[in-house]
Design a protein around this motif. Structure first.
Motif, PDB file in Angstrom:
ATOM      1  N   SER A   1       0.970  -1.195  -0.039  1.00  0.00           N
ATOM      2  CA  SER A   1      -0.072   0.011   0.026  1.00  0.00           C
ATOM      3  C   SER A   1       0.926   1.268  -0.091  1.00  0.00           C
ATOM      4  N   LEU A   2       2.132   1.061   0.696  1.00  0.00           N
ATOM      5  CA  LEU A   2       3.016   2.437   0.800  1.00  0.00           C
ATOM      6  C   LEU A   2       3.596   2.586  -0.596  1.00  0.00           C
ATOM      7  N   VAL A   3       3.911   1.442  -1.418  1.00  0.00           N
ATOM      8  CA  VAL A   3       4.233   1.834  -2.729  1.00  0.00           C
ATOM      9  C   VAL A   3       3.190   2.430  -3.803  1.00  0.00           C
ATOM     10  N   GLU A   4       1.912   1.937  -3.700  1.00  0.00           N
ATOM     11  CA  GLU A   4       0.808   2.425  -4.456  1.00  0.00           C
ATOM     12  C   GLU A   4       0.552   4.012  -3.895  1.00  0.00           C
ATOM     13  N   MET A   5       0.553   4.081  -2.466  1.00  0.00           N
ATOM     14  CA  MET A   5       0.363   5.516  -1.980  1.00  0.00           C
ATOM     15  C   MET A   5       1.298   6.700  -2.683  1.00  0.00           C
ATOM     16  N   SER A   6       2.583   6.205  -2.648  1.00  0.00           N
ATOM     17  CA  SER A   6       3.720   6.948  -3.149  1.00  0.00           C
ATOM     18  C   SER A   6       3.549   7.220  -4.492  1.00  0.00           C
ATOM     19  N   LEU A   7       2.912   6.499  -5.305  1.00  0.00           N
ATOM     20  CA  LEU A   7       2.917   6.608  -6.740  1.00  0.00           C
ATOM     21  C   LEU A   7       1.855   7.522  -6.839  1.00  0.00           C
ATOM     22  N   GLY A   8       0.667   7.412  -6.251  1.00  0.00           N
ATOM     23  CA  GLY A   8      -0.347   8.285  -6.460  1.00  0.00           C
ATOM     24  C   GLY A   8      -0.008   9.610  -5.921  1.00  0.00           C
ATOM     25  N   LEU A   9       0.625   9.834  -4.785  1.00  0.00           N
ATOM     26  CA  LEU A   9       1.320  10.881  -4.072  1.00  0.00           C
ATOM     27  C   LEU A   9       2.270  11.874  -5.124  1.00  0.00           C
ATOM     28  N   ALA A  10       3.568  10.992  -5.606  1.00  0.00           N
ATOM     29  CA  ALA A  10       4.145  11.745  -6.422  1.00  0.00           C
ATOM     30  C   ALA A  10       3.621  12.119  -7.768  1.00  0.00           C
ATOM     31  N   ILE A  11       2.968  11.414  -8.544  1.00  0.00           N
ATOM     32  CA  ILE A  11       2.222  11.667  -9.894  1.00  0.00           C
ATOM     33  C   ILE A  11       1.112  12.730  -9.473  1.00  0.00           C
ATOM     34  N   GLY A  12       0.452  12.668  -8.372  1.00  0.00           N
ATOM     35  CA  GLY A  12      -0.582  13.749  -8.084  1.00  0.00           C
ATOM     36  C   GLY A  12       0.248  15.184  -7.910  1.00  0.00           C
ATOM     37  N   ALA A  13       1.335  15.210  -7.143  1.00  0.00           N
ATOM     38  CA  ALA A  13       2.063  16.297  -6.796  1.00  0.00           C
ATOM     39  C   ALA A  13       2.694  16.999  -7.916  1.00  0.00           C
ATOM     40  N   VAL A  14       3.057  16.035  -8.944  1.00  0.00           N
ATOM     41  CA  VAL A  14       3.788  16.666 -10.134  1.00  0.00           C
ATOM     42  C   VAL A  14       2.682  17.248 -10.967  1.00  0.00           C
ATOM     43  N   THR A  15       1.615  16.503 -10.992  1.00  0.00           N
ATOM     44  CA  THR A  15       0.361  16.952 -11.837  1.00  0.00           C
ATOM     45  C   THR A  15       0.131  18.330 -11.216  1.00  0.00           C
ATOM     46  N   PHE A  16      -0.077  18.523  -9.934  1.00  0.00           N
ATOM     47  CA  PHE A  16      -0.299  19.954  -9.405  1.00  0.00           C
ATOM     48  C   PHE A  16       0.282  21.154  -9.921  1.00  0.00           C
ATOM     49  N   SER A  17       1.662  20.865  -9.556  1.00  0.00           N
ATOM     50  CA  SER A  17       2.777  22.072  -9.978  1.00  0.00           C
ATOM     51  C   SER A  17       2.878  22.337 -11.400  1.00  0.00           C
ATOM     52  N   GLY A  18       2.992  21.248 -12.286  1.00  0.00           N
ATOM     53  CA  GLY A  18       3.020  21.216 -13.666  1.00  0.00           C
ATOM     54  C   GLY A  18       1.783  22.069 -14.208  1.00  0.00           C
ATOM     55  N   SER A  19       0.423  21.517 -13.673  1.00  0.00           N
ATOM     56  CA  SER A  19      -0.649  22.397 -14.121  1.00  0.00           C
ATOM     57  C   SER A  19      -0.563  23.919 -13.735  1.00  0.00           C
ATOM     58  N   VAL A  20      -0.131  24.122 -12.481  1.00  0.00           N
ATOM     59  CA  VAL A  20      -0.067  25.497 -12.088  1.00  0.00           C
ATOM     60  C   VAL A  20       0.593  26.259 -13.172  1.00  0.00           C
ATOM     61  N   ILE A  21       2.024  25.695 -13.706  1.00  0.00           N
ATOM     62  CA  ILE A  21       2.895  26.562 -14.670  1.00  0.00           C
ATOM     63  C   ILE A  21       2.085  26.427 -15.990  1.00  0.00           C
ATOM     64  N   ALA A  22       1.355  25.329 -16.321  1.00  0.00           N
ATOM     65  CA  ALA A  22       0.780  25.479 -17.700  1.00  0.00           C
ATOM     66  C   ALA A  22      -0.288  26.498 -17.746  1.00  0.00           C
ATOM     67  N   PHE A  23      -1.031  26.841 -16.598  1.00  0.00           N
ATOM     68  CA  PHE A  23      -2.057  27.637 -16.339  1.00  0.00           C
ATOM     69  C   PHE A  23      -1.427  29.093 -16.437  1.00  0.00           C
ATOM     70  N   LEU A  24      -0.411  29.376 -15.864  1.00  0.00           N
ATOM     71  CA  LEU A  24       0.374  30.562 -15.721  1.00  0.00           C
ATOM     72  C   LEU A  24       0.896  30.920 -17.170  1.00  0.00           C
ATOM     73  N   LYS A  25       1.322  29.881 -17.910  1.00  0.00           N
ATOM     74  CA  LYS A  25       1.865  30.330 -19.255  1.00  0.00           C
ATOM     75  C   LYS A  25       0.649  30.437 -20.099  1.00  0.00           C
ATOM     76  N   LEU A  26      -0.205  29.615 -20.108  1.00  0.00           N
ATOM     77  CA  LEU A  26      -1.430  29.735 -21.061  1.00  0.00           C
ATOM     78  C   LEU A  26      -2.164  31.071 -20.834  1.00  0.00           C
ATOM     79  N   ASP A  27      -2.152  31.618 -19.376  1.00  0.00           N
ATOM     80  CA  ASP A  27      -2.750  32.751 -19.136  1.00  0.00           C
ATOM     81  C   ASP A  27      -2.147  34.013 -19.394  1.00  0.00           C
ATOM     82  N   GLY A  28      -0.725  33.819 -19.706  1.00  0.00           N
ATOM     83  CA  GLY A  28      -0.031  35.049 -20.067  1.00  0.00           C
ATOM     84  C   GLY A  28       0.288  35.603 -18.676  1.00  0.00           C
ATOM     85  N   ARG A  29       0.429  34.968 -17.702  1.00  0.00           N
ATOM     86  CA  ARG A  29       0.763  35.598 -16.240  1.00  0.00           C
ATOM     87  C   ARG A  29       2.337  35.169 -16.296  1.00  0.00           C
ATOM     88  N   MET A  30       2.649  34.219 -17.100  1.00  0.00           N
ATOM     89  CA  MET A  30       4.088  33.930 -17.089  1.00  0.00           C
ATOM     90  C   MET A  30       4.426  33.818 -18.595  1.00  0.00           C
TER      91      MET A  30
END
Lengths: 283, 94
Positions: free
Chosen positions: A126-155
């Motif tokens: 379960s720890l293996v599965e949890m760390s996968l969900g956690l790491a991928i989820g966190a990458v999705t979060f910050s990556g999407s924030v950057i994608a949003f800032l770039k698309l929105d012209g704020r970056m």
């Protein structure tokens, strides 16, 4: 509602999600596809609320959360300019990523509720599965924030490049792997949050070198990641619907990114390694 | 515990194949709406959030579950509405 009924409801929801994706592939069936998606989601939520073991207070809290978040999402999506829809989708992705991180945290702090051990003594698998969900989820979060800032012209849409960038990412990737191994071995809550922080940094670093023109492909790729994160969480909490839908979203998002790259005559590897927006921007 | 895992893994892999084949022939004009609906569907993470909130045995987990529920709910309502607005635009053009 018994476990059999909720499993059947999950099956119905899965089929509706498949029909939604299928429907959105053709102009004549696209609107119907969207309705299938909504019905599927409604079935999934209701079936989950009636699962055995749900506490009354918990259900009330969930309804409150759904109403508050739902109203917010509805108002945002209703008021936003048509031209801003792509960045809004990117912003929404970040929420899914963050939600995956929170669910992983909930499973870590209350493993008893999912039958995966006791606090501090979570099963290794379960720890293996949890760390996968956690790491991928966190990458999705910050990556999407950057994608949003770039698309929105704020970056600036220009790629941010520096020396040894890929080497740094590779090093951080290896460090992440080591942290995951340490976390799986110890179940340490501190390591859990270190993995989250490092994954946030990695999501940020992976997306900044990609040019603004390539952002649609990136959003689709992040979409795929959010699916894999959901599947990882599904394995952690032993939920069939999360596993099926996560796999559906993960695979279809990856294929859609590939198709979009092909449409632009670009190789997906080049897009994801980044740095190409410079030529596009200068031309 | 290996058997339930293998059973889940089987379903996972089959679902990957379904996702792979179901979007192959998407009309190029529908790329954005398809992405939007896929985003909306990815908010199925709400199922995990609801379970975390309703089953949790510690208040820390309830707080995390509740926050996840709110975030996923924004995406559910917003995601399907964005898809609907994109499709409406598509129809007017066509």
């Amino acid at each position: 509602m018994g476990a059999t009924v909720s499993t059947l409801a999950y099956l119905a929801a899965s089929v509706l999600f498949i029909l939604a994706l299928r429907g959105l592939s053709h102009p004549e069936t696209s609107r119907q596809g969207n309705v299938f998606g909504m019905v599927g989601m409604a079935i999934a939520i209701v079936a989950t609320l009636f699962r055995p073991g749900m506490s009354g207070g918990g259900v009330a809290l969930v309804l409150l959360g759904l109403a508050a978040g739902g109203a917010g999402g509805y108002v945002i999506a209703q008021r936003i300019q048509m031209t801003a829809l792509p960045q809004l989708v990117a912003a929404f992705h970040s929420l899914v990523g963050m939600a995956a991180v929170f669910v992983a945290a909930a499973a870590l702090y209350a493993p008893e509720s999912f039958g995966i051990g006791t606090r501090g003594h979570v099963k290794t698998a379960s720890l293996v599965e949890m760390s996968l969900g956690l790491a991928i989820g966190a990458v999705t979060f910050s990556g999407s924030v950057i994608a949003f800032l770039k698309l929105d012209g704020r970056m600036s849409g220009a790629p941010i490049l520096f020396r040894n960038q890929h080497l740094l990412n590779l090093g951080l990737g290896i460090l992440l792997l080591l942290l995951v191994i340490g976390f799986v071995g110890s179940g340490s809550e501190a390591l859990f949050w270190l993995i989250a922080l490092l994954s946030f940094a990695l999501g940020f670093l992976l997306i900044i070198p990609i040019g603004g023109a390539d952002m649609p492909v990136v959003v689709s790729m992040l979409n795929s990641y959010s699916g894999w994160a959901a599947a990882g969480i599904g394995f952690t909490v032993g939920n069939l619907l999360l596993i099926i839908t996560g796999a559906l979203v993960g695979a279809s998002g990856a294929i859609l990114s590939y198709i979009m790259c092909k449409g632009m005559n670009r190789s997906i590897v080049n897009v994801l390694l980044g740095g190409f927006g410079t030529e596009g921007g200068a031309a | 515990a290996a058997e339930p895992f293998l059973y889940l893994l089987t379903i996972f892999l089959l679902a990957c194949f379904v996702g792979y084949y179901v979007v192959w022939n998407v009309t190029p004009a529908l790329h954005s709406p398809l992405m939007a609906v896929t985003n909306a569907i990815s908010s199925v993470i709400v199922v995990g959030a609801i379970l975390a909130t309703g089953l949790a045995t510690s208040w820390v987990a309830v707080v995390f579950g509740f926050l996840a529920t709110v975030l996923a709910a924004v995406n559910i309502f917003g995601g399907f509405l964005v898809t609907r607005r994109m499709l409406a635009m598509f129809k007017r053009k066509g």
